[in-house]
Scaffold this active site. Structure first.
Site, PDB file in Angstrom:
ATOM      1  N   LYS A  89       0.795  -1.279  -0.033  1.00 46.95           N
ATOM      2  CA  LYS A  89       0.027   0.102  -0.074  1.00 46.95           C
ATOM      3  C   LYS A  89       0.911   1.326  -0.060  1.00 46.95           C
ATOM      4  O   LYS A  89       1.513   1.604   0.876  1.00 46.95           O
ATOM      5  CB  LYS A  89      -0.977   0.096   1.200  1.00 46.95           C
ATOM      6  CG  LYS A  89      -2.081   1.196   1.025  1.00 46.95           C
ATOM      7  CD  LYS A  89      -2.749   1.351   2.074  1.00 46.95           C
ATOM      8  CE  LYS A  89      -1.735   2.597   3.173  1.00 46.95           C
ATOM      9  NZ  LYS A  89      -1.765   4.080   2.370  1.00 46.95           N
ATOM     10  N   GLU A 112       9.767  15.302  15.907  1.00 46.49           N
ATOM     11  CA  GLU A 112      10.307  15.277  14.336  1.00 46.49           C
ATOM     12  C   GLU A 112       9.507  16.312  13.654  1.00 46.49           C
ATOM     13  O   GLU A 112       8.375  16.388  13.469  1.00 46.49           O
ATOM     14  CB  GLU A 112       9.907  13.885  13.994  1.00 46.49           C
ATOM     15  CG  GLU A 112      10.565  13.597  12.455  1.00 46.49           C
ATOM     16  CD  GLU A 112      10.209  12.150  12.006  1.00 46.49           C
ATOM     17  OE1 GLU A 112       9.196  11.830  12.445  1.00 46.49           O
ATOM     18  OE2 GLU A 112      11.071  11.575  11.233  1.00 46.49           O
ATOM     19  N   GLU A 120      10.102   0.607  10.385  1.00 50.07           N
ATOM     20  CA  GLU A 120      11.081   1.867  10.025  1.00 50.07           C
ATOM     21  C   GLU A 120      10.400   3.012  10.625  1.00 50.07           C
ATOM     22  O   GLU A 120       9.525   3.641   9.689  1.00 50.07           O
ATOM     23  CB  GLU A 120      11.292   1.872   8.838  1.00 50.07           C
ATOM     24  CG  GLU A 120      12.111   0.617   8.311  1.00 50.07           C
ATOM     25  CD  GLU A 120      13.628   0.427   8.486  1.00 50.07           C
ATOM     26  OE1 GLU A 120      14.224   1.483   9.002  1.00 50.07           O
ATOM     27  OE2 GLU A 120      14.004  -0.478   8.415  1.00 50.07           O
ATOM     28  N   CYS A 123      13.317  10.683   7.140  1.00 49.54           N
ATOM     29  CA  CYS A 123      13.353  10.174   8.606  1.00 49.54           C
ATOM     30  C   CYS A 123      14.860  10.055   9.336  1.00 49.54           C
ATOM     31  O   CYS A 123      14.757  10.289  10.323  1.00 49.54           O
ATOM     32  CB  CYS A 123      12.813   8.519   8.428  1.00 49.54           C
ATOM     33  SG  CYS A 123      13.340   7.446   7.415  1.00 49.54           S
TER      34      CYS A 123
HETATM   35  P1  NAD Z   1       1.728   7.725   8.747  1.00 56.47           P
HETATM   36  O1  NAD Z   1       2.406   6.941   9.615  1.00 56.47           O
HETATM   37  O2  NAD Z   1       0.333   8.382   8.859  1.00 56.47           O
HETATM   38  O3  NAD Z   1       1.561   7.032   7.043  1.00 56.47           O
HETATM   39  C1  NAD Z   1       2.385   6.108   6.749  1.00 56.47           C
HETATM   40  C2  NAD Z   1       1.942   5.012   5.999  1.00 56.47           C
HETATM   41  O4  NAD Z   1       0.892   4.307   6.864  1.00 56.47           O
HETATM   42  C3  NAD Z   1       0.759   5.718   4.825  1.00 56.47           C
HETATM   43  O5  NAD Z   1       0.860   4.706   3.789  1.00 56.47           O
HETATM   44  C4  NAD Z   1      -0.685   5.519   5.568  1.00 56.47           C
HETATM   45  O6  NAD Z   1      -1.602   5.659   4.677  1.00 56.47           O
HETATM   46  C5  NAD Z   1      -0.452   4.383   6.439  1.00 56.47           C
HETATM   47  N1  NAD Z   1      -1.193   4.196   7.707  1.00 56.47           N
HETATM   48  C6  NAD Z   1      -1.657   5.432   8.303  1.00 56.47           C
HETATM   49  N2  NAD Z   1      -2.522   5.005   9.297  1.00 56.47           N
HETATM   50  C7  NAD Z   1      -2.328   3.628   9.433  1.00 56.47           C
HETATM   51  C8  NAD Z   1      -3.059   2.484  10.386  1.00 56.47           C
HETATM   52  N3  NAD Z   1      -3.723   2.848  11.433  1.00 56.47           N
HETATM   53  N4  NAD Z   1      -2.607   1.135  10.014  1.00 56.47           N
HETATM   54  C9  NAD Z   1      -1.758   0.920   9.011  1.00 56.47           C
HETATM   55  N5  NAD Z   1      -1.388   1.758   8.064  1.00 56.47           N
HETATM   56  C10 NAD Z   1      -1.583   3.154   8.167  1.00 56.47           C
HETATM   57  O7  NAD Z   1       2.816   9.005   8.426  1.00 56.47           O
HETATM   58  P2  NAD Z   1       2.161  10.223   7.481  1.00 56.47           P
HETATM   59  O8  NAD Z   1       0.973  10.817   8.092  1.00 56.47           O
HETATM   60  O9  NAD Z   1       2.415  10.039   6.173  1.00 56.47           O
HETATM   61  O10 NAD Z   1       3.342  11.053   8.225  1.00 56.47           O
HETATM   62  C11 NAD Z   1       3.178  11.764   9.496  1.00 56.47           C
HETATM   63  C12 NAD Z   1       4.514  11.770  10.183  1.00 56.47           C
HETATM   64  O11 NAD Z   1       5.355  10.488  10.115  1.00 56.47           O
HETATM   65  C13 NAD Z   1       5.498  12.402   9.387  1.00 56.47           C
HETATM   66  O12 NAD Z   1       5.269  14.044   9.820  1.00 56.47           O
HETATM   67  C14 NAD Z   1       6.659  11.977   9.817  1.00 56.47           C
HETATM   68  O13 NAD Z   1       6.969  12.626  11.079  1.00 56.47           O
HETATM   69  C15 NAD Z   1       6.597  10.782   9.952  1.00 56.47           C
HETATM   70  N6  NAD Z   1       7.146   9.857   8.765  1.00 56.47           N
HETATM   71  C16 NAD Z   1       8.044   8.974   8.802  1.00 56.47           C
HETATM   72  C17 NAD Z   1       8.818   8.494   7.583  1.00 56.47           C
HETATM   73  C18 NAD Z   1       9.790   7.664   7.593  1.00 56.47           C
HETATM   74  O14 NAD Z   1      10.539   7.390   6.594  1.00 56.47           O
HETATM   75  N7  NAD Z   1      10.469   7.082   8.861  1.00 56.47           N
HETATM   76  C19 NAD Z   1       8.024   8.687   6.525  1.00 56.47           C
HETATM   77  C20 NAD Z   1       6.960   9.539   6.308  1.00 56.47           C
HETATM   78  C21 NAD Z   1       6.575   9.978   7.540  1.00 56.47           C
END
Ligand code: NAD
Ligand code: MN
Length: 516
Positions: free
Chosen positions: A221, A426, A295, A329
């Protein structure tokens, strides 16, 4: 009078040479001697052409080798964050779509992929890697259009690494027994993989390539703001004649991800994203037999010692925090500067950020593109406001930002203390928090004073100091005299709230195998 006296003081006398008269020159004050960049230097626009890019108006799920409409019939928009224009509609997946995808992956695992020799699997992965290389320009442009990252990064960093990951794990497919001598590696079955929006195709490659090399089938996804390149990758899988169902792609937001996590027939979950969602997934999987790798976020320390090559270190600070708009990240978001070089580093940093070009991601001169979404921009603004309110000093260059789209200038804070939110949380944007230290021990203690542990950087002329510091930093990846360098052969992953499990290298095989 006082002003004139001061003038005279700063007059330089060039001494008499070859019998010529002495020459008097007026010295230029340090601040006037600085090169001014910003809008004073105009560049001709150098846009990458995107006129030949043909996007579908609608993208459906990719299940069992075919594009299929979502069960709900619902779609959502994917927009270009630099223009706010709609690029395409993306299928909104629900639990029924996920179930179809998982069943298709299970079937492919049992009938073809799980039974195939590693040598044959490797051939498919090599073919996919070559097709990615062939189409890399087009993929880079779409990545920049949908996600906002500058073309010079998507073209020169993301796409070469995407292909390199497939090539690298293609090489492992028939050599798994050598990776774990004396053990019998077995695939796990169906892997559910959920990825974020900051490196859309690269994260897809980090997930899919090792899973497939090890003989698993996948349900992936992508993130809701950046799904298009994953679906383009699905077309590459079709072209490579990858057997139906080996990779399935279901699009949607958090609920779609949750359906994958909770599906009873998934054997492994691999997640990259926020720590908050990571914790929720960990809870959901407790007590089940599903394997998990996480991660998550980071708040890395980038440590500059007095004996460091300062000009190089400043470049490392710049790439550490402003690469990919700071949506990284492992970004070097906490800078620790040894006190003796603090004024010099700040002066150079201030100059350097005013030379960074912010704007059209498709322009080849752009250093900082668009913020990925309005939501992320709001989050950055909120955290920066908190920094100002808590008493830190914000430094930003003056520049003109495009009227439409989501933008944030390269920024840094001085006067940051460890308790400020901008030192703890972050920001995930082009904003750096600068702090100082006196001794190596203090640097180590302050660097480790965070719930995260993903990455760190150390800058010094002394090899012995590098080894001493690196061994005491609680971070999965530590760069010495460089930053944000990635390679498929090198494992990547975190400690503490940055998650667990490694991606990349031989270590990256382990999360997709059981060893007997
Ligand atoms: P997120 O964790 O909400 O989303 C990451 C992925 O998980 C997306 O594909 C999202 O649709 C999915 N997701 C969301 N809720 C879920 C759930 N309950 N169960 C399973 N999957 C789910 O992150 P975001 O909203 O895109 O970003 C928010 C914060 O996350 C950013 O501001 C940053 O701090 C962090 N982030 C970290 C990384 C990294 O590489 N470690 C990458 C993107 C964002
Ligand atoms: Mn988008």
């Amino acid at each position: 009078m006082a002003k004139r006296a001061k003038r005279r003081e700063s007059t330089l006398v060039v001494l008499e040479r070859n019998g010529e008269d002495a020459e008097h020159r007026t010295a230029v004050a340090v601040q006037d001697r600085r090169l001014k960049f910003g809008d004073d230097w105009s560049y001709a626009p150098a846009p990458e052409s995107n006129s030949y890019i043909k996007l579908q108006s609608r993208y459906s799920h990719f299940i069992n080798g075919k594009f299929v409409t979502p069960h709900s019939g619902k779609y959502f928009d994917s927009i270009n964050p630099a223009t706010e224009e709609k690029l395409a509609e993306i299928a909104d997946g629900n639990a029924r779509d996920v179930d179809r995808a998982v069943q298709s992956a299970r079937r492919a695992y049992q009938t073809t992929w799980g039974k195939m020799s590693g040598r044959e699997r490797g051939k498919y992965l090599y073919r996919i890697a070559r097709l990615i290389q062939e189409k890399s320009r087009e993929l880079a442009i779409i990545e920049s259009m949908d996600g906002g990252k500058p073309i010079k990064e998507s073209r020169d960093i993301d796409l070469p690494l995407v292909a390199a990951h497939f090539f690298y794990y293609a090489g492992w497919a028939d050599k798994l027994s050598y990776a774990f001598p004396g053990r019998t590696p077995q695939p796990l079955g169906v892997a559910g993989q959920i990825i974020p929006w900051n490196f859309p195709l690269l994260m897809a490659a980090w997930k899919l390539a090792p899973a497939l090399a090890c003989g698993n089938t996948c349900v992936l996804k992508p993130a809701e703001t950046t799904s298009i390149t994953a679906l383009r990758l699905a077309e590459i899988f079709q072209e490579a004649e990858l057997p139906d169902g080996v990779v399935n792609i279901v699009t949607g937001a958090g609920e779609t991800g949750r359906a994958i996590v909770e599906h009873s027939s998934v054997n492994k979950i691999a997640f990259t994203g926020s720590t908050e969602v990571g914790k929720r997934i960990l809870k959901a999987l407790t007590g089940t037999k599903k394997k998990l790798t996480l991660e998550l976020g980071g708040k890395a320390a980038n440590i500059i010692f007095e004996d460091a090559p300062i000009d190089q270190a400043v470049e490392g600070i710049i790439s550490g925090i402003y690469f990919n708009q700071g949506h990284v990240c492992c970004a070097g978001s906490r800078l620790f500067v040894q006190e003796g070089v603090f004024p010099q580093v700040i002066r150079k940093l201030r100059d350097r950020i005013s030379s960074l070009r912010v704007g059209d991601p498709l322009d080849k001169n752009t250093d900082i593109g668009a913020i990925n979404s309005r939501m992320q921009l709001d989050k950055i603004c909120e955290l920066v406001d908190s920094g100002v309110r808590q008493g830190a000093q914000l430094i930003q260059p003056t520049l003109r930002l495009p009227k439409k789209g989501y933008w944030y200038p390269p920024s840094f804070f001085t006067g940051v203390t460890a308790s400020h939110r901008i030192a703890q949380e972050e920001i995930f944007g082009p904003v750096l928090s600068v702090m100082t230290f006196r001794t190596p021990d203090e640097a180590i203690e302050r660097a480790n004073n965070t719930p995260y542990g993903l990455s760190a950087g150390v800058w010094t002329d002394k090899g012995s100091k590098i080894f001493k510091i690196v061994n005491k930093l609680r971070a999965g990846v530590v760069w010495a005299n460089t930053y944000n360098k990635f390679d498929p052969t090198s494992p990547f992953g975190g400690y503490k709230e940055s998650g667990f499990g490694r991606e990349g290298g031989a270590h990256g095989l382990l999360p997709y195998l059981s060893l007997t």
